[in-house]
Design an enzyme around this catalytic site. Structure first.
Site, short mmCIF file in Angstrom:
data_model
loop_
_atom_site.label_atom_id
_atom_site.label_comp_id
_atom_site.label_asym_id
_atom_site.label_seq_id
_atom_site.Cartn_x
_atom_site.Cartn_y
_atom_site.Cartn_z
N THR A 99 0.85 -1.20 0.00
CA THR A 99 0.00 0.00 0.00
C THR A 99 0.88 1.25 0.00
O THR A 99 2.06 1.18 0.34
CB THR A 99 -0.90 -0.01 1.26
OG1 THR A 99 -0.11 -0.40 2.39
CG2 THR A 99 -2.05 -0.96 1.09
N GLY A 210 10.61 5.56 -15.67
CA GLY A 210 9.85 4.92 -14.59
C GLY A 210 10.66 4.77 -13.31
O GLY A 210 10.28 4.04 -12.40
N LYS A 228 14.13 5.94 5.23
CA LYS A 228 14.88 4.68 5.30
C LYS A 228 15.91 4.71 6.43
O LYS A 228 16.08 3.75 7.17
CB LYS A 228 15.57 4.40 3.96
CG LYS A 228 14.59 4.06 2.85
CD LYS A 228 15.28 4.08 1.51
CE LYS A 228 14.33 3.75 0.36
NZ LYS A 228 14.88 4.12 -0.94
N1 LIG Z 1 8.05 1.65 -6.39
C1 LIG Z 1 9.14 1.12 -5.82
O1 LIG Z 1 10.15 0.84 -6.49
C2 LIG Z 1 9.14 0.83 -4.35
C3 LIG Z 1 10.28 0.28 -3.74
C4 LIG Z 1 10.24 -0.05 -2.38
C5 LIG Z 1 9.09 0.22 -1.66
N2 LIG Z 1 8.00 0.80 -2.28
C6 LIG Z 1 6.80 1.02 -1.49
O2 LIG Z 1 5.83 0.07 -1.93
C7 LIG Z 1 4.52 0.58 -1.72
C8 LIG Z 1 3.71 0.47 -3.00
O3 LIG Z 1 4.33 1.26 -3.99
P1 LIG Z 1 3.67 1.37 -5.44
O4 LIG Z 1 4.62 2.13 -6.26
O5 LIG Z 1 3.23 0.02 -5.87
O6 LIG Z 1 2.37 2.25 -5.10
P2 LIG Z 1 1.07 2.41 -6.03
O7 LIG Z 1 1.41 2.11 -7.44
O8 LIG Z 1 0.48 3.73 -5.66
O9 LIG Z 1 0.09 1.23 -5.52
C9 LIG Z 1 -0.55 1.26 -4.29
C10 LIG Z 1 -1.65 0.21 -4.27
O10 LIG Z 1 -2.27 0.24 -2.97
C11 LIG Z 1 -3.70 0.25 -3.16
N3 LIG Z 1 -4.32 0.89 -2.00
C12 LIG Z 1 -4.40 2.22 -1.71
N4 LIG Z 1 -5.07 2.38 -0.54
C13 LIG Z 1 -5.43 1.14 -0.13
C14 LIG Z 1 -6.17 0.66 0.97
N5 LIG Z 1 -6.68 1.49 1.90
N6 LIG Z 1 -6.38 -0.67 1.07
C15 LIG Z 1 -5.88 -1.54 0.15
N7 LIG Z 1 -5.18 -1.13 -0.93
C16 LIG Z 1 -4.96 0.20 -1.06
C17 LIG Z 1 -3.90 1.01 -4.45
O11 LIG Z 1 -5.13 0.70 -5.08
P3 LIG Z 1 -6.49 1.51 -4.81
O12 LIG Z 1 -6.11 2.97 -4.71
O13 LIG Z 1 -7.32 1.15 -5.99
O14 LIG Z 1 -7.00 0.99 -3.55
C18 LIG Z 1 -2.76 0.43 -5.28
O15 LIG Z 1 -3.15 -0.80 -5.81
C19 LIG Z 1 4.70 2.03 -1.25
O16 LIG Z 1 4.55 2.07 0.15
C20 LIG Z 1 6.13 2.37 -1.67
O17 LIG Z 1 6.73 3.34 -0.83
C21 LIG Z 1 8.01 1.08 -3.59
#
Ligand SMILES: NC(=O)c1ccc[n+]([C@@H]2O[C@H](COP(=O)([O-])OP(=O)(O)OC[C@H]3O[C@@H](n4cnc5c(N)ncnc54)[C@H](OP(=O)(O)O)[C@@H]3O)[C@@H](O)[C@H]2O)c1
Length: 343
Positions: A99, A210, A228
């Site tokens: 999330t 990206g 971090k």
């Molecule tokens: N991107 C990277 O390379 C990376 C690396 C390490 C860590 N992270 C961490 O990984 C996490 C996800 O990153 P991301 O880039 O995948 O984010 P994202 O693309 O914004 O995806 C977030 C997901 O969470 C869902 N979500 C939002 N609110 C929610 C809720 N209340 N209940 C259930 N699902 C919910 C969203 O769908 P809906 O809005 O439809 O609910 C969406 O599917 C973040 O915390 C980020 O800091 C990312």
């Protein structure tokens, strides 16, 4: 197949990292089978609904579907009635949490982790908010319920930062942590230095590839590095700091001229986070620093990251690598799952 380890997984959040996790499970199917590990992705939950398949979703076709349509809500198994209680009743073994990170409230992650651990499910999180704001409490709940809380993804994804500190430096007193912990800023600085791109041009390139998010503020203003580092210091130095205690500088003021002047003198700029233990207190800062080739961080290039620990009995340890990206982030979640399985 002889199954040695079996886990029914619920994925919460299916954005960039969540989708990459589905893809990774498809990519690693044979690897997992050959190691007698059966990971079944039985559910996916977002804020509006989710999918449930008791025998495990077919990750290959699901990933192809998501890649094509990008929309979970059109999937034949989609059900808007499901929530975390539904999945807990169905008997999951572990939750993979992807999330969005909210550094002010930690929600929705804290609520999901709390509920899952209390219900006897392991949790592996990419969401940094809960670890930043409530690690101690959540860890205690995990211990009480005899389950694990995997946080390897929250401190640099593929870079084994927290695990190196927890596992490889176990028993040593870590008195200083330094890191180049954000791949996006490292990439932008490199592009400015090597290709003479302006900050704006380098940022645009990172976004087009990206690497940087559409809203890059957390990365370029230094808050991702601070988050971090705070997790590392609160967990490994047992400090109890918040983001308000950290002096944070980003890279937005950096110019190509400054980089070239430094280069002419054999130096590079890096965004470096430092946590220094002094008696019982810990001082933490994130700032742009000039370093020369005597620093371990000098060759840390592109999307790569690095962390360096200073300890009393196990000496200094530097880990470099862990290039940023959604597959490496998903792979760091899988790494934590497998480490839980094989414990
Ligand atoms: N991107 C990277 O390379 C990376 C690396 C390490 C860590 N992270 C961490 O990984 C996490 C996800 O990153 P991301 O880039 O995948 O984010 P994202 O693309 O914004 O995806 C977030 C997901 O969470 C869902 N979500 C939002 N609110 C929610 C809720 N209340 N209940 C259930 N699902 C919910 C969203 O769908 P809906 O809005 O439809 O609910 C969406 O599917 C973040 O915390 C980020 O800091 C990312």
């Amino acid at each position: 197949m002889v199954v040695t380890f079996y886990m029914r997984l619920l994925l919460i959040g299916c954005g960039n990292v969540g989708k990459a996790f589905v893809k990774l499970l498809a990519m690693k199917k044979e690897y997992l089978e050959s190691n007698n590990i059966d990971l079944k992705l039985c559910g996916i939950l977002t804020s509006k609904g989710g999918l449930y398949e008791p025998l495990g979703l077919d990750c290959h076709s699901l990933y192809k579907y998501l890649e094509g349509q990008g929309c979970l809500s059109n999937h034949p198994l989609y059900n808007e009635e499901v929530d975390i209680s539904f999945f807990i009743e169905k008997g999951m073994d572990a939750v993979v949490l992807a999330t969005p990170t909210n550094k002010d409230t930690g929600e929705p992650g804290i609520g999901y982790i709390h509920r899952s651990l209390e219900s006897g499910l392991h949790v592996i999180t990419a969401d940094k908010g809960p670890v930043l704001l409530a690690y101690k409490e959540l860890k205690e709940i995990a211990i009480k319920n005899n389950v694990q809380l995997g946080i390897g993804c929250t401190t640099g994804g593929a870079l084994p930062a927290i695990n190196a500190g927890l596992i490889d430096l176990a028993g040593a007193d870590i008195y200083k942590i330094q890191g180049v912990l954000n791949g996006t800023t490292n990439f932008i600085i490199d592009e400015m230095e090597e290709n003479s791109l302006s900050y704006e041009e380098a940022l645009k390139k990172a976004q087009n590839l990206g690497i940087a998010e559409t809203n890059p503020a957390l990365d370029v203003e230094g808050w991702d590095t601070a988050t971090k580092l705070l997790i590392l210091s609160n967990v490994l130095m047992r400090s109890n700091k918040t983001l308000k205690d950290i002096k944070v500088e980003g890279i937005t003021r950096l110019t190509v001229n400054e980089l070239q002047e430094a280069r002419n003198e054999g130096r590079k700029y890096k965004l470096i986070g430092t946590a220094l233990k002094k008696h019982t207190s810990v001082e933490i800062s994130v700032k742009l620093e000039q370093i020369d080739d005597s620093s371990e961080f000098y060759p840390v290039s592109g999307k790569n990251k690095a962390v360096k620990y200073y300890s009393d009995t196990l000496g200094e340890l530097t880990v470099i690598g862990g290039a940023s990206g959604v597959i490496p982030a998903a792979a760091s979640l899988l790494r934590d799952i497998l480490n839980i399985c094989t414990k």
